[in-house]
Write a protein that holds these residues in place. Structure first.
Motif, PDB file in Angstrom:
ATOM      1  N   TRP A  27      66.532  34.391  36.428  1.00 35.10           N
ATOM      2  CA  TRP A  27      65.892  34.246  37.733  1.00 35.10           C
ATOM      3  C   TRP A  27      65.074  35.497  38.075  1.00 35.10           C
ATOM      4  CZ3 TRP A  27      63.613  31.989  41.421  1.00 35.10           C
ATOM      5  CH2 TRP A  27      63.461  32.592  42.673  1.00 35.10           C
ATOM      6  N   GLU A  28      65.630  36.681  37.822  1.00 36.35           N
ATOM      7  CA  GLU A  28      64.906  37.919  38.103  1.00 36.35           C
ATOM      8  C   GLU A  28      63.620  37.993  37.297  1.00 36.35           C
ATOM      9  OE1 GLU A  28      68.523  41.031  39.279  1.00 36.35           O
ATOM     10  OE2 GLU A  28      67.813  40.902  37.208  1.00 36.35           O
ATOM     11  N   THR A  29      63.682  37.574  36.049  1.00 36.40           N
ATOM     12  CA  THR A  29      62.491  37.597  35.191  1.00 36.40           C
ATOM     13  C   THR A  29      61.422  36.654  35.727  1.00 36.40           C
ATOM     14  OG1 THR A  29      63.780  38.157  33.214  1.00 36.40           O
ATOM     15  CG2 THR A  29      61.624  37.155  32.860  1.00 36.40           C
ATOM     16  N   ILE A  30      61.816  35.436  36.108  1.00 37.97           N
ATOM     17  CA  ILE A  30      60.857  34.471  36.666  1.00 37.97           C
ATOM     18  C   ILE A  30      60.279  34.989  37.975  1.00 37.97           C
ATOM     19  CG2 ILE A  30      60.602  32.139  37.609  1.00 37.97           C
ATOM     20  CD1 ILE A  30      62.788  31.243  35.645  1.00 37.97           C
ATOM     21  N   TYR A  31      61.138  35.515  38.834  1.00 37.18           N
ATOM     22  CA  TYR A  31      60.715  36.043  40.147  1.00 37.18           C
ATOM     23  C   TYR A  31      59.679  37.153  39.980  1.00 37.18           C
ATOM     24  CZ  TYR A  31      61.187  39.444  43.993  1.00 37.18           C
ATOM     25  OH  TYR A  31      60.943  40.375  44.968  1.00 37.18           O
ATOM     26  N   VAL A  32      59.986  38.128  39.151  1.00 36.40           N
ATOM     27  CA  VAL A  32      59.076  39.259  38.950  1.00 36.40           C
ATOM     28  C   VAL A  32      57.767  38.793  38.314  1.00 36.40           C
ATOM     29  CG1 VAL A  32      58.738  41.374  37.620  1.00 36.40           C
ATOM     30  CG2 VAL A  32      60.880  41.009  38.835  1.00 36.40           C
ATOM     31  N   THR A  33      57.858  37.910  37.341  1.00 32.48           N
ATOM     32  CA  THR A  33      56.662  37.433  36.643  1.00 32.48           C
ATOM     33  C   THR A  33      55.728  36.685  37.586  1.00 32.48           C
ATOM     34  OG1 THR A  33      57.899  37.223  34.552  1.00 32.48           O
ATOM     35  CG2 THR A  33      55.829  36.012  34.733  1.00 32.48           C
ATOM     36  N   VAL A  34      56.278  35.769  38.377  1.00 31.89           N
ATOM     37  CA  VAL A  34      55.455  34.956  39.269  1.00 31.89           C
ATOM     38  C   VAL A  34      54.833  35.811  40.373  1.00 31.89           C
ATOM     39  CG1 VAL A  34      55.500  33.088  40.971  1.00 31.89           C
ATOM     40  CG2 VAL A  34      56.714  32.830  38.798  1.00 31.89           C
ATOM     41  N   ILE A  35      55.631  36.683  40.994  1.00 31.10           N
ATOM     42  CA  ILE A  35      55.108  37.527  42.078  1.00 31.10           C
ATOM     43  C   ILE A  35      54.050  38.499  41.554  1.00 31.10           C
ATOM     44  CG2 ILE A  35      55.688  39.262  43.822  1.00 31.10           C
ATOM     45  CD1 ILE A  35      56.634  36.440  44.474  1.00 31.10           C
ATOM     46  N   ALA A  36      54.319  39.128  40.421  1.00 23.63           N
ATOM     47  CA  ALA A  36      53.353  40.068  39.847  1.00 23.63           C
ATOM     48  C   ALA A  36      52.062  39.354  39.464  1.00 23.63           C
ATOM     49  CB  ALA A  36      53.954  40.763  38.620  1.00 23.63           C
ATOM     50  N   THR A  37      52.174  38.150  38.914  1.00 25.64           N
ATOM     51  CA  THR A  37      50.977  37.380  38.559  1.00 25.64           C
ATOM     52  C   THR A  37      50.186  37.013  39.800  1.00 25.64           C
ATOM     53  OG1 THR A  37      52.111  36.444  36.628  1.00 25.64           O
ATOM     54  CG2 THR A  37      50.121  35.334  37.375  1.00 25.64           C
ATOM     55  N   LEU A  38      50.888  36.628  40.866  1.00 25.12           N
ATOM     56  CA  LEU A  38      50.220  36.259  42.116  1.00 25.12           C
ATOM     57  C   LEU A  38      49.380  37.416  42.656  1.00 25.12           C
ATOM     58  CD1 LEU A  38      49.785  34.327  44.518  1.00 25.12           C
ATOM     59  CD2 LEU A  38      51.885  35.242  45.529  1.00 25.12           C
ATOM     60  N   PHE A  39      49.977  38.609  42.723  1.00 22.28           N
ATOM     61  CA  PHE A  39      49.246  39.766  43.236  1.00 22.28           C
ATOM     62  C   PHE A  39      48.143  40.199  42.263  1.00 22.28           C
ATOM     63  CE2 PHE A  39      52.977  40.306  46.007  1.00 22.28           C
ATOM     64  CZ  PHE A  39      52.333  40.537  47.209  1.00 22.28           C
ATOM     65  N   ALA A  40      48.395  40.052  40.969  1.00 20.78           N
ATOM     66  CA  ALA A  40      47.370  40.402  39.980  1.00 20.78           C
ATOM     67  C   ALA A  40      46.152  39.499  40.116  1.00 20.78           C
ATOM     68  CB  ALA A  40      47.952  40.307  38.567  1.00 20.78           C
ATOM     69  N   VAL A  41      46.384  38.216  40.417  1.00 19.82           N
ATOM     70  CA  VAL A  41      45.273  37.278  40.617  1.00 19.82           C
ATOM     71  C   VAL A  41      44.548  37.586  41.921  1.00 19.82           C
ATOM     72  CG1 VAL A  41      44.692  34.855  41.046  1.00 19.82           C
ATOM     73  CG2 VAL A  41      46.299  35.446  39.225  1.00 19.82           C
ATOM     74  N   ILE A  42      45.307  37.911  42.975  1.00 16.46           N
ATOM     75  CA  ILE A  42      44.686  38.251  44.263  1.00 16.46           C
ATOM     76  C   ILE A  42      43.743  39.440  44.115  1.00 16.46           C
ATOM     77  CG2 ILE A  42      45.168  39.183  46.567  1.00 16.46           C
ATOM     78  CD1 ILE A  42      47.710  37.477  46.587  1.00 16.46           C
ATOM     79  N   LEU A  43      44.136  40.424  43.299  1.00 14.46           N
ATOM     80  CA  LEU A  43      43.290  41.601  43.084  1.00 14.46           C
ATOM     81  C   LEU A  43      42.248  41.369  41.998  1.00 14.46           C
ATOM     82  CD1 LEU A  43      46.016  44.427  43.183  1.00 14.46           C
ATOM     83  CD2 LEU A  43      44.377  43.846  44.977  1.00 14.46           C
ATOM     84  N   GLY A  44      42.640  40.678  40.950  1.00 16.35           N
ATOM     85  CA  GLY A  44      41.767  40.529  39.789  1.00 16.35           C
ATOM     86  C   GLY A  44      40.661  39.510  39.959  1.00 16.35           C
ATOM     87  N   LEU A  45      40.923  38.433  40.717  1.00 13.52           N
ATOM     88  CA  LEU A  45      39.901  37.388  40.891  1.00 13.52           C
ATOM     89  C   LEU A  45      38.639  37.921  41.571  1.00 13.52           C
ATOM     90  CD1 LEU A  45      39.057  34.430  40.639  1.00 13.52           C
ATOM     91  CD2 LEU A  45      40.262  33.968  42.783  1.00 13.52           C
ATOM     92  N   PRO A  46      38.738  38.622  42.703  1.00 17.24           N
ATOM     93  CA  PRO A  46      37.513  39.166  43.312  1.00 17.24           C
ATOM     94  C   PRO A  46      36.796  40.168  42.410  1.00 17.24           C
ATOM     95  CG  PRO A  46      39.343  39.238  44.866  1.00 17.24           C
ATOM     96  CD  PRO A  46      39.922  38.911  43.534  1.00 17.24           C
ATOM     97  N   LEU A  47      37.583  40.970  41.684  1.00 15.37           N
ATOM     98  CA  LEU A  47      36.953  41.939  40.779  1.00 15.37           C
ATOM     99  C   LEU A  47      36.195  41.225  39.661  1.00 15.37           C
ATOM    100  CD1 LEU A  47      39.600  44.798  40.358  1.00 15.37           C
ATOM    101  CD2 LEU A  47      37.363  44.915  41.479  1.00 15.37           C
ATOM    102  N   GLY A  48      36.802  40.166  39.119  1.00 13.25           N
ATOM    103  CA  GLY A  48      36.133  39.404  38.069  1.00 13.25           C
ATOM    104  C   GLY A  48      34.852  38.779  38.563  1.00 13.25           C
ATOM    105  N   VAL A  49      34.884  38.249  39.786  1.00 11.61           N
ATOM    106  CA  VAL A  49      33.677  37.678  40.398  1.00 11.61           C
ATOM    107  C   VAL A  49      32.625  38.757  40.568  1.00 11.61           C
ATOM    108  CG1 VAL A  49      32.743  36.647  42.497  1.00 11.61           C
ATOM    109  CG2 VAL A  49      34.926  35.825  41.576  1.00 11.61           C
ATOM    110  N   LEU A  50      33.058  39.936  41.008  1.00  9.12           N
ATOM    111  CA  LEU A  50      32.130  41.051  41.229  1.00  9.12           C
ATOM    112  C   LEU A  50      31.477  41.502  39.925  1.00  9.12           C
ATOM    113  CD1 LEU A  50      31.364  42.619  43.801  1.00  9.12           C
ATOM    114  CD2 LEU A  50      32.988  44.383  43.106  1.00  9.12           C
ATOM    115  N   LEU A  51      32.231  41.498  38.846  1.00 13.89           N
ATOM    116  CA  LEU A  51      31.697  41.916  37.549  1.00 13.89           C
ATOM    117  C   LEU A  51      30.568  41.008  37.080  1.00 13.89           C
ATOM    118  CD1 LEU A  51      35.035  42.795  35.687  1.00 13.89           C
ATOM    119  CD2 LEU A  51      33.236  44.399  36.332  1.00 13.89           C
ATOM    120  N   VAL A  52      30.638  39.735  37.451  1.00 12.85           N
ATOM    121  CA  VAL A  52      29.612  38.775  37.029  1.00 12.85           C
ATOM    122  C   VAL A  52      28.455  38.724  38.013  1.00 12.85           C
ATOM    123  CG1 VAL A  52      29.140  36.342  36.517  1.00 12.85           C
ATOM    124  CG2 VAL A  52      31.289  37.377  35.774  1.00 12.85           C
TER     125      VAL A  52
END
Length: 234
Positions: A27-52
């Motif tokens: 459960w801890e592994t799933i929790y950390v993975t999902v939350i970290a991915t969520l925040f990584a997408v929140i930060l990474g998606l706008p940056l990826g759009v900006l790069l293009v």
């Protein structure tokens, strides 16, 4: 080693540990993975759009110096090994979470390690969009923001899902390494029992569970990507 690995006492001991700790660790592994991915997408998606969109021939060109610095920063963060990055961001982790170690604390270095990776994956997905569609939207008077949210992102959804699936499986692998600094989950069990106490069968169980989780995330991501792929509906 292998004759002792499957000895009756080793199996019995591993089963007891499996009953007592693996459910919470999974459960801890799933929790950390999902939350970290969520925040990584929140930060990474706008940056990826900006790069293009911010490049010279993009729909909203930005100063060349700014784009150069942005690319350098993203490449720099991506090049730092995760184990070293975890140690480097200890002060930031403590500032945000209140502690340097633990399951929740491991989310901070995971996000910092993952969001530049996600930004590059998003960049790759957006570059796959047919430029003729973008030109058609521009000719119809669509603003850069409208082109991004109504054309570029919707058209690249299958690719984005596939790439986010790659990101989440990569982050899942990082969670195992976070066990070295006290992060929870299956990585902690593998290190505490398999490495420090030489209970290799327990480590094998942890690795097998990690592989199963990777397969589950990959299967879900593949199904979603196929479902949203317009090309497969004709």
């Amino acid at each position: 080693m292998f004759d002792k690995l499957f000895a009756p006492d080793a199996i019995a001991e591993a089963v007891e540990i499996l009953k007592g700790e693996f459910l919470l660790a999974t459960w801890e592994t799933i929790y950390v993975t999902v939350i970290a991915t969520l925040f990584a997408v929140i930060l990474g998606l706008p940056l990826g759009v900006l790069l293009v969109t911010g490049e010279k021939n993009g729909i909203r060109p930005l100063p060349k110096g700014f784009m150069h610095v942005l690319n350098v920063v993203i490449n720099l963060l991506r090049s730092v090994p995760f184990l070293i990055l975890m140690i480097l961001v200890f002060p930031l982790t403590k500032l945000i979470v209140g502690t340097k170690v633990g399951t929740t604390a491991s989310i901070v270095p995971l996000v910092i390690a993952a969001f530049p990776f996600v930004a590059r994956l998003v960049e790759g997905s957006l570059r796959e969009v047919n430029p003729n569609i973008i030109e058609a939207a521009q000719s119809m008077g669509a603003s850069p923001f409208q082109i991004i949210v109504k054309v570029m992102i919707p058209e690249s959804v299958p690719s984005l899902i596939s790439n986010i699936t790659i990101a989440i499986t990569t982050i899942l692998g990082y969670t195992a390494m976070s066990g070295i600094i006290g992060g929870g989950g299956l990585g902690k069990i593998a290190i505490n029992y398999g490495y420090y106490r030489y209970k290799y069968l327990v480590m094998v169980f942890a690795v097998v569970l990690l592989i199963v989780l990777v397969q589950i995330f990959q299967s879900i991501g593949t199904r979603l990507a196929v479902r949203f792929d317009k090309r497969l509906k004709h």
